[in-house]
Write a protein that holds these residues in place. Structure first.
Motif, PDB file in Angstrom:
ATOM      1  N   MET A  59       0.814  -1.207   0.000  1.00 37.23           N
ATOM      2  CA  MET A  59       0.000   0.000   0.000  1.00 37.23           C
ATOM      3  C   MET A  59       0.853   1.264   0.000  1.00 37.23           C
ATOM      4  SD  MET A  59      -2.892   1.555   2.573  1.00 37.23           S
ATOM      5  CE  MET A  59      -1.676   2.576   3.427  1.00 37.23           C
ATOM      6  N   VAL A  60       1.897   1.304   0.842  1.00 34.98           N
ATOM      7  CA  VAL A  60       2.699   2.526   0.894  1.00 34.98           C
ATOM      8  C   VAL A  60       3.417   2.761  -0.437  1.00 34.98           C
ATOM      9  CG1 VAL A  60       2.952   2.462   3.399  1.00 34.98           C
ATOM     10  CG2 VAL A  60       4.713   1.391   1.958  1.00 34.98           C
ATOM     11  N   GLN A  61       3.798   1.680  -1.114  1.00 36.29           N
ATOM     12  CA  GLN A  61       4.415   1.835  -2.432  1.00 36.29           C
ATOM     13  C   GLN A  61       3.385   2.307  -3.457  1.00 36.29           C
ATOM     14  OE1 GLN A  61       6.216  -2.039  -3.036  1.00 36.29           O
ATOM     15  NE2 GLN A  61       8.161  -1.395  -2.100  1.00 36.29           N
ATOM     16  N   LYS A  62       2.167   1.809  -3.327  1.00 37.84           N
ATOM     17  CA  LYS A  62       1.099   2.254  -4.220  1.00 37.84           C
ATOM     18  C   LYS A  62       0.803   3.741  -4.022  1.00 37.84           C
ATOM     19  CE  LYS A  62      -2.167  -0.698  -5.103  1.00 37.84           C
ATOM     20  NZ  LYS A  62      -3.373  -1.558  -5.015  1.00 37.84           N
ATOM     21  N   LEU A  63       1.029   4.221  -2.811  1.00 38.25           N
ATOM     22  CA  LEU A  63       0.801   5.637  -2.506  1.00 38.25           C
ATOM     23  C   LEU A  63       1.917   6.536  -3.038  1.00 38.25           C
ATOM     24  CD1 LEU A  63      -0.491   5.460   1.197  1.00 38.25           C
ATOM     25  CD2 LEU A  63      -1.846   5.638  -0.897  1.00 38.25           C
ATOM     26  N   GLY A  64       3.006   5.904  -3.470  1.00 38.54           N
ATOM     27  CA  GLY A  64       4.098   6.684  -4.049  1.00 38.54           C
ATOM     28  C   GLY A  64       5.341   6.788  -3.192  1.00 38.54           C
ATOM     29  N   PHE A  65       5.372   6.072  -2.072  1.00 40.39           N
ATOM     30  CA  PHE A  65       6.550   6.086  -1.207  1.00 40.39           C
ATOM     31  C   PHE A  65       7.506   4.960  -1.615  1.00 40.39           C
ATOM     32  CE2 PHE A  65       3.030   7.876   1.214  1.00 40.39           C
ATOM     33  CZ  PHE A  65       3.581   9.073   1.648  1.00 40.39           C
ATOM     34  N   LYS A  66       8.788   5.138  -1.302  1.00 39.69           N
ATOM     35  CA  LYS A  66       9.783   4.136  -1.674  1.00 39.69           C
ATOM     36  C   LYS A  66       9.628   2.864  -0.855  1.00 39.69           C
ATOM     37  CE  LYS A  66      13.110   7.741  -2.941  1.00 39.69           C
ATOM     38  NZ  LYS A  66      14.396   8.385  -2.588  1.00 39.69           N
ATOM     39  N   GLY A  67       9.079   3.015   0.313  1.00 41.86           N
ATOM     40  CA  GLY A  67       8.876   1.877   1.206  1.00 41.86           C
ATOM     41  C   GLY A  67       8.337   2.372   2.524  1.00 41.86           C
ATOM     42  N   TYR A  68       8.211   1.464   3.494  1.00 34.45           N
ATOM     43  CA  TYR A  68       7.646   1.856   4.782  1.00 34.45           C
ATOM     44  C   TYR A  68       8.501   2.889   5.509  1.00 34.45           C
ATOM     45  CZ  TYR A  68       5.424   1.651   9.318  1.00 34.45           C
ATOM     46  OH  TYR A  68       4.790   1.995  10.480  1.00 34.45           O
ATOM     47  N   PRO A  69       9.843   2.786   5.513  1.00 42.41           N
ATOM     48  CA  PRO A  69      10.652   3.824   6.172  1.00 42.41           C
ATOM     49  C   PRO A  69      10.417   5.214   5.577  1.00 42.41           C
ATOM     50  CG  PRO A  69      11.970   1.864   5.799  1.00 42.41           C
ATOM     51  CD  PRO A  69      10.677   1.655   5.046  1.00 42.41           C
ATOM     52  N   ASP A  70      10.273   5.290   4.252  1.00 40.45           N
ATOM     53  CA  ASP A  70      10.019   6.582   3.599  1.00 40.45           C
ATOM     54  C   ASP A  70       8.648   7.117   4.004  1.00 40.45           C
ATOM     55  OD1 ASP A  70      10.451   8.733   1.801  1.00 40.45           O
ATOM     56  OD2 ASP A  70       9.256   7.709   0.268  1.00 40.45           O
ATOM     57  N   PHE A  71       7.651   6.238   4.031  1.00 39.03           N
ATOM     58  CA  PHE A  71       6.301   6.598   4.467  1.00 39.03           C
ATOM     59  C   PHE A  71       6.332   7.162   5.882  1.00 39.03           C
ATOM     60  CE2 PHE A  71       2.668   5.055   7.003  1.00 39.03           C
ATOM     61  CZ  PHE A  71       1.603   5.679   6.365  1.00 39.03           C
ATOM     62  N   GLN A  72       7.023   6.462   6.781  1.00 38.74           N
ATOM     63  CA  GLN A  72       7.051   6.876   8.181  1.00 38.74           C
ATOM     64  C   GLN A  72       7.872   8.155   8.366  1.00 38.74           C
ATOM     65  OE1 GLN A  72       8.598   4.191  11.433  1.00 38.74           O
ATOM     66  NE2 GLN A  72       6.379   4.037  11.773  1.00 38.74           N
ATOM     67  N   ALA A  73       8.900   8.333   7.559  1.00 44.32           N
ATOM     68  CA  ALA A  73       9.706   9.555   7.640  1.00 44.32           C
ATOM     69  C   ALA A  73       8.854  10.779   7.331  1.00 44.32           C
ATOM     70  CB  ALA A  73      10.888   9.470   6.673  1.00 44.32           C
ATOM     71  N   HIS A  74       7.973  10.645   6.335  1.00 40.64           N
ATOM     72  CA  HIS A  74       7.073  11.757   6.002  1.00 40.64           C
ATOM     73  C   HIS A  74       6.108  12.045   7.151  1.00 40.64           C
ATOM     74  CE1 HIS A  74       8.506  11.271   1.874  1.00 40.64           C
ATOM     75  NE2 HIS A  74       7.955  12.446   1.614  1.00 40.64           N
ATOM     76  N   LEU A  75       5.637  11.002   7.807  1.00 41.71           N
ATOM     77  CA  LEU A  75       4.755  11.201   8.957  1.00 41.71           C
ATOM     78  C   LEU A  75       5.481  11.922  10.088  1.00 41.71           C
ATOM     79  CD1 LEU A  75       2.660   7.917   9.368  1.00 41.71           C
ATOM     80  CD2 LEU A  75       1.833  10.192   8.767  1.00 41.71           C
ATOM     81  N   HIS A  76       6.730  11.531  10.337  1.00 39.91           N
ATOM     82  CA  HIS A  76       7.504  12.187  11.392  1.00 39.91           C
ATOM     83  C   HIS A  76       7.700  13.670  11.081  1.00 39.91           C
ATOM     84  CE1 HIS A  76       8.579   9.029  14.204  1.00 39.91           C
ATOM     85  NE2 HIS A  76       8.809   8.202  13.193  1.00 39.91           N
ATOM     86  N   LEU A  77       7.931  14.001   9.818  1.00 36.89           N
ATOM     87  CA  LEU A  77       8.081  15.400   9.426  1.00 36.89           C
ATOM     88  C   LEU A  77       6.788  16.177   9.652  1.00 36.89           C
ATOM     89  CD1 LEU A  77      10.161  15.091   6.127  1.00 36.89           C
ATOM     90  CD2 LEU A  77      10.920  16.077   8.306  1.00 36.89           C
ATOM     91  N   GLU A  78       5.656  15.534   9.376  1.00 36.59           N
ATOM     92  CA  GLU A  78       4.367  16.181   9.613  1.00 36.59           C
ATOM     93  C   GLU A  78       4.158  16.462  11.094  1.00 36.59           C
ATOM     94  OE1 GLU A  78       0.788  14.626   7.947  1.00 36.59           O
ATOM     95  OE2 GLU A  78       1.794  14.011   6.101  1.00 36.59           O
ATOM     96  N   VAL A  79       4.451  15.466  11.920  1.00 38.08           N
ATOM     97  CA  VAL A  79       4.282  15.642  13.365  1.00 38.08           C
ATOM     98  C   VAL A  79       5.178  16.770  13.862  1.00 38.08           C
ATOM     99  CG1 VAL A  79       4.627  14.572  15.626  1.00 38.08           C
ATOM    100  CG2 VAL A  79       3.586  13.261  13.765  1.00 38.08           C
ATOM    101  N   GLU A  80       6.411  16.793  13.372  1.00 41.15           N
ATOM    102  CA  GLU A  80       7.339  17.854  13.758  1.00 41.15           C
ATOM    103  C   GLU A  80       6.802  19.219  13.350  1.00 41.15           C
ATOM    104  OE1 GLU A  80      11.886  19.356  12.709  1.00 41.15           O
ATOM    105  OE2 GLU A  80      11.290  17.302  12.265  1.00 41.15           O
ATOM    106  N   ALA A  81       6.218  19.289  12.151  1.00 38.29           N
ATOM    107  CA  ALA A  81       5.689  20.565  11.662  1.00 38.29           C
ATOM    108  C   ALA A  81       4.521  21.051  12.497  1.00 38.29           C
ATOM    109  CB  ALA A  81       5.263  20.427  10.196  1.00 38.29           C
ATOM    110  N   THR A  82       3.656  20.133  12.942  1.00 39.71           N
ATOM    111  CA  THR A  82       2.455  20.549  13.676  1.00 39.71           C
ATOM    112  C   THR A  82       2.769  21.048  15.074  1.00 39.71           C
ATOM    113  OG1 THR A  82       2.013  18.314  14.514  1.00 39.71           O
ATOM    114  CG2 THR A  82       0.989  18.923  12.417  1.00 39.71           C
TER     115      THR A  82
END
Length: 290
Positions: A59-82
């Motif tokens: 699913m995360v690859q279907k969403l356009g991420f390289k893999g689960y670590p890339d998916f989670q890295a984007h989430l961490h950046l969002e949390v940091e931003a908020t």
């Protein structure tokens, strides 16, 4: 995918129709307590959703991420931003600031915010909110936070002229249960809540919903927790080359809604304006020329 253009939540929603049954089950699990639900290990994510770990990877690859670590890295950046405070935001912008004048940098950022917000905004949502606000059988309640309270007051001041049954909640959140007590089924609570979200907003929205009120939330691209309780939410881009978030695009939507409501109820609004002008005349509020 870049976080600047879309949040992970945005990407999940935009791809939802392309997902398999198991992947949709996973997506719904992630969105249920977003973004916290996506911060665990891949095994934990899979177990919480009742799917296999290969389903998570697909699913995360279907969403356009390289893999689960890339998916989670984007989430961490969002949390940091908020949760970024003004100092952290200033330092982030200062590190990458070009040599152009601040007016030009600010204008570029604001125009980008406006373009992206309008791209993401569903006009049907805008029209539905305008219709709700125009319904004089519904009471309107406005509330904002430490900074966004000014936007709530601005919206309230205009709507108070346009129509009756409008209330601006006190900035003292300890008094909010008393306002909720007066809310009736079908009333509208308009909440302004941007990052570093205020916990009291969720409590107020929960109390209002229990009274039968409907919620409209103005928030940022990451989304206030109160937005999960809303019938409609405007997710507005707020980033600016500053220690502070920008309210320009939020105000743009507010003013467009003011005009939409005013235009749809012009005959009644005009009569209220005439009466108000008479009151201004009696109280000599405004200075006359000459």
């Amino acid at each position: 995918m870049t976080v600047a253009s879309k949040t992970v939540s945005d990407v999940i929603h935009s791809h939802f129709g392309l997902l398999t049954r198991a992947e949709k089950q996973l997506a719904e699990s992630l969105l249920d307590n977003y973004p916290v639900s996506g911060l665990g290990s891949i095994t934990t994510i899979a177990e919480n959703a009742g799917v296999s770990t290969p389903t998570v990877v697909r699913m995360v690859q279907k969403l356009g991420f390289k893999g689960y670590p890339d998916f989670q890295a984007h989430l961490h950046l969002e949390v940091e931003a908020t949760i970024s405070n003004p100092i952290a935001k200033h330092d982030r912008w200062a590190q990458n600031a070009p040599g152009t004048h601040i007016l030009n940098r600010f204008a570029d950022a604001i125009m980008g915010n406006l373009r992206q917000t309008l791209t993401d905004l569903d006009t049907a949502t805008f029209d539905s909110v305008a219709s709700l606000l125009s319904d004089r059988k519904r009471g309107l309640y406005f509330v904002g936070g430490r900074i966004t309270g000014a936007l709530a007051e601005y919206f309230f001041t205009h709507m108070q002229v346009i129509r009756p049954a409008t209330t601006l909640l006190s900035s003292n959140s300890s008094s909010w249960p008393q306002y909720a007590l007066n809310m009736n089924a079908g009333d509208i609570l308009i909440i302004f809540d941007i990052r570093r979200y205020e916990q009291e907003m969720v409590s107020l929205a929960t109390a209002a919903r229990k009274r039968g009120a409907e919620i409209v939330v103005f928030t940022d691209q990451w989304g206030s927790p109160a937005a999960k309780l809303a019938r409609h939410a405007f997710r507005v881009r707020i980033e600016a080359p500053s220690a502070w978030d920008s309210s320009v695009v939020t105000l743009f939507i507010v003013e467009a809604l003011i005009e939409a409501v005013q235009n749809s109820t012009w005959d009644e609004t005009k009569e209220r304006m005439k009466t108000l002008e008479g009151l201004f005349e009696q109280t000599k509020l405004f200075r006359k020329p000459g």
